[in-house]
Motif scaffolding. Structure first.
Motif, PDB file in Angstrom:
ATOM      1  N   VAL A   1      -4.921  -6.734  10.001  1.00 19.69           N
ATOM      2  CA  VAL A   1      -5.461  -5.686  10.668  1.00 19.69           C
ATOM      3  C   VAL A   1      -6.956  -5.851  10.648  1.00 19.69           C
ATOM      4  N   LEU A   2      -7.524  -5.699   9.310  1.00 19.16           N
ATOM      5  CA  LEU A   2      -8.748  -5.822   9.160  1.00 19.16           C
ATOM      6  C   LEU A   2      -9.468  -7.051   9.696  1.00 19.16           C
ATOM      7  N   LEU A   3      -8.926  -8.352   9.386  1.00 19.84           N
ATOM      8  CA  LEU A   3      -9.393  -9.470  10.167  1.00 19.84           C
ATOM      9  C   LEU A   3      -9.410  -9.560  11.711  1.00 19.84           C
ATOM     10  N   ALA A   4      -8.524  -8.892  12.243  1.00 17.97           N
ATOM     11  CA  ALA A   4      -8.419  -8.818  13.703  1.00 17.97           C
ATOM     12  C   ALA A   4      -9.478  -8.072  14.175  1.00 17.97           C
ATOM     13  N   HIS A   5      -9.665  -6.913  13.560  1.00 17.84           N
ATOM     14  CA  HIS A   5     -10.817  -6.083  14.111  1.00 17.84           C
ATOM     15  C   HIS A   5     -12.419  -6.572  13.586  1.00 17.84           C
ATOM     16  N   GLY A   6     -12.567  -7.680  12.945  1.00 17.78           N
ATOM     17  CA  GLY A   6     -13.698  -8.210  12.430  1.00 17.78           C
ATOM     18  C   GLY A   6     -14.117  -7.334  11.189  1.00 17.78           C
ATOM     19  N   ALA A   7     -13.477  -6.456  10.266  1.00 18.12           N
ATOM     20  CA  ALA A   7     -13.896  -5.941   9.058  1.00 18.12           C
ATOM     21  C   ALA A   7     -14.341  -6.992   8.002  1.00 18.12           C
ATOM     22  N   THR A   8     -15.070  -6.786   7.156  1.00 14.89           N
ATOM     23  CA  THR A   8     -15.939  -7.378   6.258  1.00 14.89           C
ATOM     24  C   THR A   8     -15.453  -6.982   4.766  1.00 14.89           C
ATOM     25  N   CYS A   9     -14.756  -6.081   4.638  1.00 10.78           N
ATOM     26  CA  CYS A   9     -14.326  -5.582   3.066  1.00 10.78           C
ATOM     27  C   CYS A   9     -12.956  -4.939   3.123  1.00 10.78           C
ATOM     28  N   LEU A  10     -12.068  -4.876   2.150  1.00 10.71           N
ATOM     29  CA  LEU A  10     -11.120  -4.057   1.627  1.00 10.71           C
ATOM     30  C   LEU A  10     -11.247  -3.519   0.364  1.00 10.71           C
ATOM     31  N   MET A  11     -10.413  -2.384   0.220  1.00 11.66           N
ATOM     32  CA  MET A  11     -10.656  -1.754  -0.942  1.00 11.66           C
ATOM     33  C   MET A  11      -9.211  -1.540  -1.456  1.00 11.66           C
ATOM     34  N   ALA A  12      -8.918  -1.790  -2.815  1.00 10.12           N
ATOM     35  CA  ALA A  12      -7.508  -1.607  -3.540  1.00 10.12           C
ATOM     36  C   ALA A  12      -7.869  -0.499  -4.692  1.00 10.12           C
ATOM     37  N   SER A  13      -6.883   0.223  -5.010  1.00 16.96           N
ATOM     38  CA  SER A  13      -7.144   1.118  -6.182  1.00 16.96           C
ATOM     39  C   SER A  13      -6.101   0.268  -7.157  1.00 16.96           C
ATOM     40  N   ILE A  14      -6.739  -0.390  -8.159  1.00 18.00           N
ATOM     41  CA  ILE A  14      -6.087  -1.430  -8.931  1.00 18.00           C
ATOM     42  C   ILE A  14      -5.033  -0.819 -10.052  1.00 18.00           C
ATOM     43  N   ASN A  15      -5.390   0.184 -10.276  1.00 15.96           N
ATOM     44  CA  ASN A  15      -4.377   0.807 -11.568  1.00 15.96           C
ATOM     45  C   ASN A  15      -2.976   1.236 -10.573  1.00 15.96           C
ATOM     46  N   SER A  16      -3.178   1.269  -9.151  1.00 10.82           N
ATOM     47  CA  SER A  16      -1.968   1.787  -8.337  1.00 10.82           C
ATOM     48  C   SER A  16      -1.267   0.373  -8.091  1.00 10.82           C
ATOM     49  N   VAL A  17      -2.027  -0.625  -7.886  1.00  5.73           N
ATOM     50  CA  VAL A  17      -1.125  -1.857  -7.196  1.00  5.73           C
ATOM     51  C   VAL A  17      -0.973  -2.767  -8.463  1.00  5.73           C
ATOM     52  N   GLY A  18      -1.400  -2.474  -9.503  1.00  2.00           N
ATOM     53  CA  GLY A  18      -1.095  -3.245 -10.696  1.00  2.00           C
ATOM     54  C   GLY A  18      -1.804  -4.664 -10.613  1.00  2.00           C
ATOM     55  N   LEU A  19      -1.493  -5.220 -11.880  1.00  2.00           N
ATOM     56  CA  LEU A  19      -2.132  -6.455 -11.912  1.00  2.00           C
ATOM     57  C   LEU A  19      -1.507  -7.558 -11.137  1.00  2.00           C
ATOM     58  N   ALA A  20      -0.325  -7.568 -10.993  1.00  4.19           N
ATOM     59  CA  ALA A  20       0.335  -8.676 -10.415  1.00  4.19           C
ATOM     60  C   ALA A  20       0.191  -8.577  -8.875  1.00  4.19           C
ATOM     61  N   GLY A  21       0.159  -6.984  -8.473  1.00  8.38           N
ATOM     62  CA  GLY A  21      -0.385  -6.869  -7.123  1.00  8.38           C
ATOM     63  C   GLY A  21      -2.019  -7.209  -6.699  1.00  8.38           C
ATOM     64  N   MET A  22      -2.694  -7.126  -7.684  1.00  9.84           N
ATOM     65  CA  MET A  22      -3.865  -7.829  -7.404  1.00  9.84           C
ATOM     66  C   MET A  22      -4.049  -8.986  -7.508  1.00  9.84           C
ATOM     67  N   ILE A  23      -3.466  -9.709  -8.314  1.00 14.60           N
ATOM     68  CA  ILE A  23      -3.381 -11.051  -8.338  1.00 14.60           C
ATOM     69  C   ILE A  23      -3.037 -11.646  -6.977  1.00 14.60           C
ATOM     70  N   GLU A  24      -1.774 -11.189  -6.473  1.00 17.15           N
ATOM     71  CA  GLU A  24      -1.270 -11.609  -4.990  1.00 17.15           C
ATOM     72  C   GLU A  24      -2.225 -11.203  -4.010  1.00 17.15           C
ATOM     73  N   LEU A  25      -2.805 -10.003  -4.201  1.00 14.48           N
ATOM     74  CA  LEU A  25      -3.843  -9.604  -3.064  1.00 14.48           C
ATOM     75  C   LEU A  25      -5.148 -10.719  -3.042  1.00 14.48           C
ATOM     76  N   ALA A  26      -5.762 -11.214  -3.949  1.00 16.13           N
ATOM     77  CA  ALA A  26      -6.689 -12.174  -4.134  1.00 16.13           C
ATOM     78  C   ALA A  26      -6.278 -13.364  -3.584  1.00 16.13           C
TER      79      ALA A  26
END
Length: 419
Positions: free
Chosen positions: A239-264
């Motif tokens: 959705v961010l890409l479709a609207h031309g956004a240039t940044c995303l934010m994630a709460s890393i303690n919430s998504v966890g390390l495996a979630g962060m690795i996948e997000l990246a």
């Protein structure tokens, strides 16, 4: 891979013999358990066990244990504090960040022989650099997307943290864009609730950001909080890409390390890593992590920006800890793959902290976010943006802030409000 070793430094407190406790920790976190078992041969120990590389006693004293244990504390107990370095062969776990966490920061904290333990630093061998992407954007990519050079990015957080609708949020963003702000972020509490759905917020906010960019040629970076499970984050990213956004934010303690690795892995945008919850990992001086060690994990996993708190902040962290955290973000992780990230100063920041911040870090590769420090300016958010930028202009030019304020009314008002 056999020749590579991982090292970790700790601050240890114990009522026991520190050499014996160090050996216990090394055994617990590698090949051993509370008794010797068949198969734990000298050959296996040589190949697979953790080693005590260094043990330096700092002090011996009589006092209370830093942390409670299951055994009674005798009156007048003697305690020892020491710096401990352990190492592990990479061959036992491979270049895996999740398994690294279990190794250097697993069950050792709750050993009953330990009355205090804090992970101070880690050093990772080269195979980790090859196994993970690290930051895709960092300072250089962030500056390219925002067009900001030679000074910190001046930013703010949407406040009130929650309660605005998507259109309310967009209206505030329009004011901030008109003031020439560089960076805006969702508060970490703003997610995808019915009051302000993520997709609606993105559409409304990016309408204002894109319109401002069309008028002025300057496109502020907005970090949208897409924290969720992996599939939700993938959908929100698109959705961010479709609207031309240039940044995303994630709460890393919430998504966890495996979630962060996948997000990246799938993200095509800078990742603004919010560390909310950091206090439960760090606040006690003899338990948990130092930011230096902890940030290395998330930098390698793919963060581009990391929060470090701020000087004279609204929380409990002292200034020297904040500055050490900011410097850690800018220290290369590997010689051929620095994995440096932009420190994000936040938490009760305003114009008064600027001179001390610049003097301490001596770099402009920063994002400085002021919520109330911008939005509560007596002349409104636009003047708040101007005041913070003027404060940094003064610092970079070496002009005392009070002198600079005499010809810059927005800065003067901000200083008077903060006095």
């Amino acid at each position: 891979m056999q020749q590579h070793r991982i090292e970790a430094d700790y601050l240890l407190e114990t009522p026991d013999d520190p050499e014996r406790v160090a050996a216990t920790i090394a055994g617990e976190q590698s090949s051993g358990t509370f008794v010797r078992v068949p198969g734990e041969t000298p050959e296996l120990l040589e190949r697979a066990a953790a080693r005590v590389e260094r043990l330096e006693v700092i002090e011996r004293f009589t006092g209370a244990r830093a942390l409670p244990t299951s055994t009674p504390t005798p009156a007048g107990e003697r305690l020892v504090r020491a710096r401990l370095t352990l190492s592990w062969p990479l061959a036992t776990l491979g270049p895996s960040l999740p398994n690294l966490m279990a190794t250097v920061a697993g069950n050792l904290f709750e050993l009953r022989q330990v009355s205090g333990l804090r992970l101070l630093d880690i050093r990772l061998p080269q195979p980790f650099a090859a196994a993970y992407p690290g930051p895709k954007f960092g300072a250089e990519g962030t500056r390219r997307l925002t067009g900001v050079k030679g000074r910190p990015l001046i930013g703010t957080i949407i406040k009130p943290s929650v309660g605005f609708s998507a259109e309310d949020t967009a209206a505030l963003v329009a004011q901030l864009c008109a003031a020439g702000i560089d960076f805006i972020k969702d508060d970490e509490l703003q997610a995808d609730g019915p009051n302000c759905p993520f997709n609606e917020r993105v559409a409304a906010v990016m309408r204002e950001v894109n319109a401002s960019a069309d008028r002025t040629g300057k496109k502020p970076m907005y970090a949208f909080n897409l924290t969720g499970d992996v599939e939700e984050m993938k959908r929100r990213h698109d959705v961010l890409l479709a609207h031309g956004a240039t940044c995303l934010m994630a709460s890393i303690n919430s998504v966890g390390l495996a979630g962060m690795i996948e997000l990246a892995k799938f993200s095509q945008l800078p990742i603004h890593a919010h560390r909310n919850g950091w206090g439960y990992l760090s606040r006690h001086p003899l338990l948990g992590w130092s930011f230096t060690a902890w940030s290395k994990i998330w930098r390698l996993a793919g963060a581009d920006h990391m929060h470090v708190n701020g000087l004279a902040n609204k929380f409990s962290e002292p200034d020297d800890s904040v500055i050490a955290s900011a410097r850690a973000c800018l220290e290369p992780l590997f010689a051929d793959k620095p994995c440096t990230v932009m420190p994000v100063f936040s938490s009760g920041q305003g114009v008064t902290q600027v001179p001390g911040t610049y003097a301490a870090v001596n770099t402009t590769d920063l994002i400085v976010t002021a919520g109330g420090g911008i939005l509560a300016h007596p002349q409104g958010p636009g003047a708040g943006v101007s005041a913070l930028r003027e404060a940094w202009d003064a610092a970079l030019q070496g002009v005392p802030q009070a002198d600079y304020a005499r010809t810059h009314p927005a800065l003067q008002s901000a200083m008077e409000a903060a006095a």
